[in-house]
Design a protein around this motif. Structure first.
Motif: not given
Length: 56
Positions: A6-16, A18-28
């Motif tokens: 989960a930490s690795q996935q979170a890091s990759a999402l944040y790199r890809a 940025g701050p919009a990563a959390e919104a994308k996760v919420a959509e998922k």
């Protein structure tokens, strides 16, 4: 999903995304819950938690 994954996935999402990563996760999470994919929703929630930990 293992916490380290989960930490690795979170890091990759944040790199890809940025701050919009959390919104994308919420959509998922919403999409998985709407389609009854509870295991997938749980995994996305772990990723969201790891993403929030990255910010602190």
């Amino acid at each position: 999903m293992q916490p380290i994954n989960a930490s690795q996935q979170a890091s990759a999402l944040y790199r890809a995304h940025g701050p919009a990563a959390e919104a994308k996760v919420a959509e998922k999470i919403r999409a998985c819950e709407a389609s009854g994919e509870t295991d997938q929703a749980r995994d996305w929630k772990l990723i969201r938690h790891a993403l929030r930990e990255l910010k602190h």
